[in-house]
Design a protein around this motif. Structure first.
Motif, mmCIF file in Angstrom:
data_model
loop_
_atom_site.group_PDB
_atom_site.id
_atom_site.type_symbol
_atom_site.label_atom_id
_atom_site.label_comp_id
_atom_site.label_asym_id
_atom_site.label_seq_id
_atom_site.Cartn_x
_atom_site.Cartn_y
_atom_site.Cartn_z
ATOM 1 N N GLU A 1 52.791 101.205 97.749
ATOM 2 C CA GLU A 1 51.985 102.045 98.642
ATOM 3 C C GLU A 1 52.863 102.870 99.579
ATOM 4 O O GLU A 1 52.657 104.073 99.742
ATOM 5 N N LEU A 2 53.842 102.213 100.192
ATOM 6 C CA LEU A 2 54.690 102.919 101.153
ATOM 7 C C LEU A 2 55.620 103.907 100.461
ATOM 8 O O LEU A 2 55.882 104.992 100.990
ATOM 9 N N THR A 3 56.090 103.557 99.272
ATOM 10 C CA THR A 3 56.917 104.489 98.496
ATOM 11 C C THR A 3 56.108 105.717 98.107
ATOM 12 O O THR A 3 56.604 106.851 98.168
ATOM 13 N N GLN B 1 57.450 113.953 101.162
ATOM 14 C CA GLN B 1 58.511 114.822 100.637
ATOM 15 C C GLN B 1 57.916 116.055 99.936
ATOM 16 O O GLN B 1 58.451 117.147 100.043
ATOM 17 N N GLN B 2 56.785 115.884 99.251
ATOM 18 C CA GLN B 2 56.116 117.026 98.618
ATOM 19 C C GLN B 2 55.608 118.002 99.678
ATOM 20 O O GLN B 2 55.692 119.220 99.491
ATOM 21 N N VAL C 1 64.940 106.649 102.747
ATOM 22 C CA VAL C 1 66.036 106.190 101.888
ATOM 23 C C VAL C 1 66.458 104.778 102.279
ATOM 24 O O VAL C 1 66.651 103.918 101.417
ATOM 25 N N GLU C 2 66.590 104.517 103.580
ATOM 26 C CA GLU C 2 66.975 103.169 104.012
ATOM 27 C C GLU C 2 65.940 102.133 103.561
ATOM 28 O O GLU C 2 66.302 101.066 103.061
ATOM 29 N N GLU C 3 64.659 102.461 103.719
ATOM 30 C CA GLU C 3 63.634 101.507 103.293
ATOM 31 C C GLU C 3 63.664 101.286 101.788
ATOM 32 O O GLU C 3 63.655 100.145 101.325
ATOM 33 N N GLU C 4 63.686 102.364 101.032
ATOM 34 C CA GLU C 4 63.588 102.246 99.576
ATOM 35 C C GLU C 4 64.830 101.629 98.944
ATOM 36 O O GLU C 4 64.718 100.878 97.969
ATOM 37 N N ARG D 1 67.339 99.801 100.642
ATOM 38 C CA ARG D 1 67.854 98.579 101.251
ATOM 39 C C ARG D 1 66.758 97.587 101.612
ATOM 40 O O ARG D 1 66.780 96.448 101.173
ATOM 41 N N LEU D 2 65.794 98.014 102.428
ATOM 42 C CA LEU D 2 64.797 97.089 102.947
ATOM 43 C C LEU D 2 63.825 96.595 101.876
ATOM 44 O O LEU D 2 63.596 95.390 101.746
ATOM 45 N N PHE D 3 63.238 97.496 101.110
ATOM 46 C CA PHE D 3 62.238 97.084 100.128
ATOM 47 C C PHE D 3 62.800 96.120 99.082
ATOM 48 O O PHE D 3 62.149 95.128 98.770
ATOM 49 N N PRO D 4 63.992 96.370 98.539
ATOM 50 C CA PRO D 4 64.525 95.382 97.579
ATOM 51 C C PRO D 4 64.738 93.999 98.199
ATOM 52 O O PRO D 4 64.476 92.983 97.549
ATOM 53 N N LEU D 5 65.179 93.956 99.448
ATOM 54 C CA LEU D 5 65.361 92.670 100.123
ATOM 55 C C LEU D 5 64.020 91.955 100.298
ATOM 56 O O LEU D 5 63.898 90.760 100.029
ATOM 57 N N LEU D 6 63.018 92.698 100.753
ATOM 58 C CA LEU D 6 61.706 92.099 100.952
ATOM 59 C C LEU D 6 61.106 91.629 99.633
ATOM 60 O O LEU D 6 60.563 90.530 99.544
ATOM 61 N N GLN D 7 61.244 92.430 98.610
ATOM 62 C CA GLN D 7 60.695 92.073 97.304
ATOM 63 C C GLN D 7 61.365 90.810 96.750
ATOM 64 O O GLN D 7 60.724 90.018 96.056
#
Length: 193
Positions: free
Chosen positions: A13-15, A22-23, A118-121, A123-129
């Motif tokens: 959802e956040l991605t 960006q669009q 970019v930081e979320e996608e 770094r953060l999201f992979p850690l949370l996942q």
């Protein structure tokens, strides 16, 4: 093969929100400088970013604090990023598109939002996942989908000392914002709801 946890959960959802913003940035770049179209698109970006920030504050950062080692530091940094973005959005909202500061604020906004995304996608999201249960990621995604339409649409940057305290939006603020948006037609000319 795509991971359906990411697609159906909060990360997906956040991605998707990041891609939509960006669009809109691409459309802003294509609009004539100083034009009403550019202002309308900036209003649409503001609405989308404020809603995105509200659902991240409500759903993402509590999960980050709960599940990640150093989660509080991650959440505090994210909240500080959102506060900076909302300060720029507030300044942008107070400018006409033909003012020199308008385009400079747009550049600052694109820079801040892109770095945050970019930081979320990356770094953060992979850690949370990696550490958050898949069922909870899905449930949080459902909450984001449910809350996004009623979230606030106008920037309210926190006072500097309140940045790490979390959201300070009163219930009903989103409704008041939407009524005000309807009355002013804010965000509608640029493909808004």
């Amino acid at each position: 093969m795509p991971d359906d946890t990411q697609d159906s959960g909060i990360i997906g959802e956040l991605t998707a929100d990041h891609r939509a913003v960006q669009q809109l940035f691409d459309r802003i770049r294509a609009a004539a400088p100083g034009s009403a179209e550019r202002k309308d698109l900036a209003d649409r970006v503001t609405i989308d970013l404020v809603r995105h920030g509200a659902v991240e504050k409500e759903h993402l950062y509590p999960a980050v604090r709960r599940y990640l080692p150093r989660g509080t530091a991650w959440a505090d940094r994210g909240l500080a990023n959102h506060a900076g973005i909302e300060r720029v959005l507030k300044e942008l909202d107070q400018r006409r598109p033909d003012e020199g500061e308008f385009d400079g604020l747009l550049v600052e906004l694109v820079t801040l939002v892109t770095a945050h995304s970019v930081e979320e996608e990356q770094r953060l999201f992979p850690l949370l996942q990696a550490v958050c249960p898949a069922a909870e990621l899905r449930e949080l995604g459902e909450k984001v989908r449910a809350d996004r339409p009623t979230a606030p649409t106008r920037p309210r940057p926190p006072a500097p000392q309140a940045e790490s305290a979390g959201p300070a939006v009163l219930p009903g603020t989103g409704l008041l914002d939407r009524v005000r948006d309807i009355l002013t037609r804010r965000g509608r000319r640029a493909g808004g709801p």
